[in-house]
Design a protein around this motif. Structure first.
Motif, PDB file in Angstrom:
ATOM      1  N   LYS A  10       0.901  -1.159   0.050  1.00 52.88           N
ATOM      2  CA  LYS A  10      -0.083   0.009   0.000  1.00 52.88           C
ATOM      3  C   LYS A  10       0.788   1.306  -0.057  1.00 52.88           C
ATOM      4  O   LYS A  10       1.899   1.202   0.724  1.00 52.88           O
ATOM      5  CB  LYS A  10      -0.900   0.037   1.172  1.00 52.88           C
ATOM      6  N   ARG A  11       0.390   2.329  -0.863  1.00 55.46           N
ATOM      7  CA  ARG A  11       1.216   3.435  -0.672  1.00 55.46           C
ATOM      8  C   ARG A  11       0.932   4.179   0.419  1.00 55.46           C
ATOM      9  O   ARG A  11      -0.348   4.135   0.811  1.00 55.46           O
ATOM     10  CB  ARG A  11       0.969   4.380  -1.973  1.00 55.46           C
ATOM     11  N   SER A  12       1.966   4.994   1.033  1.00 58.09           N
ATOM     12  CA  SER A  12       1.784   5.858   2.026  1.00 58.09           C
ATOM     13  C   SER A  12       1.138   7.209   1.755  1.00 58.09           C
ATOM     14  O   SER A  12       1.744   7.699   0.435  1.00 58.09           O
ATOM     15  CB  SER A  12       2.958   5.815   3.088  1.00 58.09           C
ATOM     16  N   ASP A  15       4.503   8.975   0.608  1.00 52.68           N
ATOM     17  CA  ASP A  15       4.981   8.672  -0.840  1.00 52.68           C
ATOM     18  C   ASP A  15       4.296   9.521  -1.858  1.00 52.68           C
ATOM     19  O   ASP A  15       4.704  10.033  -2.756  1.00 52.68           O
ATOM     20  CB  ASP A  15       4.898   7.245  -1.188  1.00 52.68           C
ATOM     21  N   PHE A  16       2.888   9.498  -1.401  1.00 49.26           N
ATOM     22  CA  PHE A  16       1.946  10.305  -2.449  1.00 49.26           C
ATOM     23  C   PHE A  16       2.140  11.723  -2.306  1.00 49.26           C
ATOM     24  O   PHE A  16       2.126  12.662  -3.396  1.00 49.26           O
ATOM     25  CB  PHE A  16       0.632  10.125  -1.890  1.00 49.26           C
ATOM     26  N   LYS A  17       2.749  12.449  -1.206  1.00 47.93           N
ATOM     27  CA  LYS A  17       2.817  13.704  -1.174  1.00 47.93           C
ATOM     28  C   LYS A  17       3.952  14.353  -2.143  1.00 47.93           C
ATOM     29  O   LYS A  17       3.846  15.479  -2.537  1.00 47.93           O
ATOM     30  CB  LYS A  17       3.445  14.166   0.312  1.00 47.93           C
ATOM     31  N   VAL A  42     -13.035   7.653   9.868  1.00 41.00           N
ATOM     32  CA  VAL A  42     -12.721   7.908   8.494  1.00 41.00           C
ATOM     33  C   VAL A  42     -11.476   7.098   8.110  1.00 41.00           C
ATOM     34  O   VAL A  42     -10.484   7.033   8.987  1.00 41.00           O
ATOM     35  CB  VAL A  42     -12.331   9.352   8.324  1.00 41.00           C
ATOM     36  N   VAL A  43     -11.543   6.432   7.032  1.00 42.65           N
ATOM     37  CA  VAL A  43     -10.203   5.558   6.426  1.00 42.65           C
ATOM     38  C   VAL A  43      -9.789   6.220   5.152  1.00 42.65           C
ATOM     39  O   VAL A  43     -10.421   6.764   4.417  1.00 42.65           O
ATOM     40  CB  VAL A  43     -10.511   4.323   6.231  1.00 42.65           C
ATOM     41  N   GLU A  44      -8.330   6.359   4.950  1.00 45.46           N
ATOM     42  CA  GLU A  44      -7.807   7.066   3.851  1.00 45.46           C
ATOM     43  C   GLU A  44      -7.389   5.633   3.293  1.00 45.46           C
ATOM     44  O   GLU A  44      -6.873   4.832   3.641  1.00 45.46           O
ATOM     45  CB  GLU A  44      -6.765   7.994   4.530  1.00 45.46           C
ATOM     46  N   ASP A  45      -7.343   6.026   1.861  1.00 41.78           N
ATOM     47  CA  ASP A  45      -7.070   4.738   0.709  1.00 41.78           C
ATOM     48  C   ASP A  45      -6.140   5.545  -0.295  1.00 41.78           C
ATOM     49  O   ASP A  45      -6.838   6.318  -1.098  1.00 41.78           O
ATOM     50  CB  ASP A  45      -8.318   4.364   0.188  1.00 41.78           C
ATOM     51  N   VAL A  46      -5.176   5.725  -0.277  1.00 45.70           N
ATOM     52  CA  VAL A  46      -3.902   6.464  -0.890  1.00 45.70           C
ATOM     53  C   VAL A  46      -4.114   5.409  -2.389  1.00 45.70           C
ATOM     54  O   VAL A  46      -3.831   4.378  -2.359  1.00 45.70           O
ATOM     55  CB  VAL A  46      -2.586   6.382  -0.329  1.00 45.70           C
ATOM     56  N   ARG A  47      -4.448   6.181  -3.370  1.00 51.62           N
ATOM     57  CA  ARG A  47      -4.195   5.422  -4.602  1.00 51.62           C
ATOM     58  C   ARG A  47      -3.203   6.076  -5.471  1.00 51.62           C
ATOM     59  O   ARG A  47      -2.419   6.802  -5.050  1.00 51.62           O
ATOM     60  CB  ARG A  47      -5.657   5.444  -5.390  1.00 51.62           C
ATOM     61  N   MET A  48      -2.873   5.766  -6.879  1.00 45.51           N
ATOM     62  CA  MET A  48      -2.231   6.053  -7.605  1.00 45.51           C
ATOM     63  C   MET A  48      -2.056   7.478  -7.945  1.00 45.51           C
ATOM     64  O   MET A  48      -1.053   8.352  -7.762  1.00 45.51           O
ATOM     65  CB  MET A  48      -1.908   5.403  -8.884  1.00 45.51           C
ATOM     66  N   HIS A  49      -3.080   8.065  -8.144  1.00 44.67           N
ATOM     67  CA  HIS A  49      -3.140   9.532  -8.631  1.00 44.67           C
ATOM     68  C   HIS A  49      -4.153  10.467  -7.585  1.00 44.67           C
ATOM     69  O   HIS A  49      -4.519  11.733  -8.030  1.00 44.67           O
ATOM     70  CB  HIS A  49      -3.544   9.781  -9.926  1.00 44.67           C
ATOM     71  N   ARG A  50      -4.530   9.869  -6.653  1.00 48.92           N
ATOM     72  CA  ARG A  50      -5.659  10.460  -5.698  1.00 48.92           C
ATOM     73  C   ARG A  50      -5.592   9.976  -4.295  1.00 48.92           C
ATOM     74  O   ARG A  50      -5.188   8.914  -4.187  1.00 48.92           O
ATOM     75  CB  ARG A  50      -6.814  10.638  -6.472  1.00 48.92           C
ATOM     76  N   VAL A  51      -6.249  10.484  -3.281  1.00 48.83           N
ATOM     77  CA  VAL A  51      -6.572   9.854  -2.075  1.00 48.83           C
ATOM     78  C   VAL A  51      -8.143   9.959  -2.114  1.00 48.83           C
ATOM     79  O   VAL A  51      -8.826  10.837  -2.207  1.00 48.83           O
ATOM     80  CB  VAL A  51      -5.792  10.778  -0.882  1.00 48.83           C
TER      81      VAL A  51
END
Length: 110
Positions: A10-12, A15-17, A42-51
């Motif tokens: 999973k991306r953090s 990393d996404f920032k 609330v749950v955060e799901d970091v995806r390739m180009h968005r959160v």
């Protein structure tokens, strides 16, 4: 959380920032903090180009945030029966201008 199986890496958010334009990062961080402050579930799901922010582990997403050069695009989902609302936020706008829309989506999603 024990017992949850994860497939792959999973991306953090850290990393996404790195891919968020510098001038947009403060706005993105503010939106992220606002979403987390809506509730403990609330749950955060970091995806390739968005959160994507979801309500609990059922992954009923209410806010999808994607960075762009001059701001962010936010998709809001209040229910699966209503169409997704898309708003574009400029990097100079404040959360007070659109926070109520995010809060309403969080409260209405099941």
């Amino acid at each position: 959380m024990e017992g949850i199986i994860s497939f792959g890496n999973k991306r953090s958010y850290e990393d996404f920032k790195k891919q968020i334009p510098t001038q947009v990062l403060p706005l993105f961080d503010t939106i992220r903090e606002f979403c987390f402050n809506l509730g403990e579930n609330v749950v955060e799901d970091v995806r390739m180009h968005r959160v994507v922010f979801c309500k609990s582990m059922t992954f009923r997403w209410f806010t999808d945030v994607e960075p762009h050069k001059e701001g962010v695009i936010i998709k809001l989902q209040k229910s699966r029966k209503e169409p997704v609302e898309i708003i574009q936020i400029d990097k100079n706008q404040k959360i007070s201008e659109f926070g109520d829309l995010i809060k309403k989506a969080y409260e209405q999603i099941h």
